[in-house]
Design an enzyme around this catalytic site. Sequence first.
Site, mmCIF file in Angstrom:
data_model
loop_
_atom_site.group_PDB
_atom_site.id
_atom_site.type_symbol
_atom_site.label_atom_id
_atom_site.label_comp_id
_atom_site.label_asym_id
_atom_site.label_seq_id
_atom_site.Cartn_x
_atom_site.Cartn_y
_atom_site.Cartn_z
ATOM 1 N N GLY A 62 7.094 5.921 6.807
ATOM 2 C CA GLY A 62 7.136 6.688 8.138
ATOM 3 C C GLY A 62 8.549 6.252 8.805
ATOM 4 N N GLY A 121 10.488 0.126 11.056
ATOM 5 C CA GLY A 121 11.154 -1.015 10.626
ATOM 6 C C GLY A 121 12.554 -0.746 10.184
ATOM 7 N NE ARG A 135 3.805 8.901 1.636
ATOM 8 C CZ ARG A 135 4.302 9.518 2.391
ATOM 9 N NH1 ARG A 135 4.557 11.167 2.264
ATOM 10 N NH2 ARG A 135 5.741 9.183 3.102
#
Length: 419
Positions: A161, A164, A286
């Site tokens: 997502g 960082g 995924r």
Amino acid sequence: MTVRSPQWFVCVESNTTGTGRLFCAAARAQGMRPVVLAKDPGRYPYLAEDGVDARVVDTSDEARVREVCRELAVSGGVAGVTSSSEYFVATAAAAAVALGRPAPDPAAITRCRDKARQRAVLAAAGVPVPAFRTVTDPAAAVAAAEEIGLPVVLKPTRGSGSVGVRLCHDRREVADWAAGLFGAANERGLPGGDEILVEEYVSGPEFSVETFDDELVGVVGKLLGEKPYFVEIGHDFPARVPAAERDALAACARAALGALGLGWGAAHTELRQGAHGPVVIEVNPRLAGGLIPELARVALDFDLVHALVARVAGTRRGLPGRGAGGAEEAGARHAAIRFVLTPGAGVVTSVEGLAEAAAAPGVTSVTVAAEPGDTLRRRHSFQDRLGHVLARGADGAEAAARAESAAGLIRVNSTVTEG
């Protein structure tokens, strides 16, 4: 006559927005009983709202997850095990295999989840990837950046997502950002590890290729927020590019999946257009986040979430026959999503314009999770997305214009304390 209860459909943790809730709804629609294994079920308000069963489980302990799945198998049978959270797809796959249920190869999932390892496998197979180095301290990050050539992108090796991820332009930015990444826990409180990735910055437009088993779902155009971060602020389905470019992106993604040993169920491959063609940024084993499955449903009239739940439960639901062009080639509608972003740190005072946005031409869904009294903070990741507007159109330009126009009607007012 004894009526047998539906079999369990096990979800290991969930994502907090998007498909997690839809997985449970799809399982129910297909005659199964969803149950979420979670360290803190309260993290997912939809469980209580929808009456979904939950079990408190230390999901960082793979052996314990398998044990609970075996207990559920004894108590009512387990139809399938999966996860809508990238952090737990490998754990779910291992549990499914242990029960003899359909699943992707857990070793391939684990190999893919480590971005540094994934990059090494792709590079060895000749799949185009950015130049990269794996480093274990800030000084090594600076040296790698100078070797690759500034600017560079720094990211955790096991993140998700855009958490960082940052573009760094000079030695000081590299050293400072690297120092903050080492050992830092992610948004779930999971340890970040002792390695980070330093990679070449590919400046071309970004796309994702969505696949299901060995079939192409479509190519998605991505819109990113302001640099130096990589927050996705919108998607267009299908991408508004020529057919030849879509074909090249799809071919590159398929080559990456083959190299990694993937190809079971859903995969979400992110790419950028480099100077010499598509470059794989990362492969995610995924279903896509960012409500891309909902975009596909609106454009294709095909529900990827239902298809994946059926696949996990042992009933494969193939995509409608399509060529490499995906939705556009098949003459389907076009869809676009634009996200409502946090205005900055502060406290929400009001949310306006939702009804107007929902009534706008072509809009199929509108949500904003923020409510008066909520505390906001800019995190420079997917967590900055407070809601969305999804619209359809006769072509990509119309769908995008409708989504952008409707999103512009929504105002999240707050007592902003910083930008």
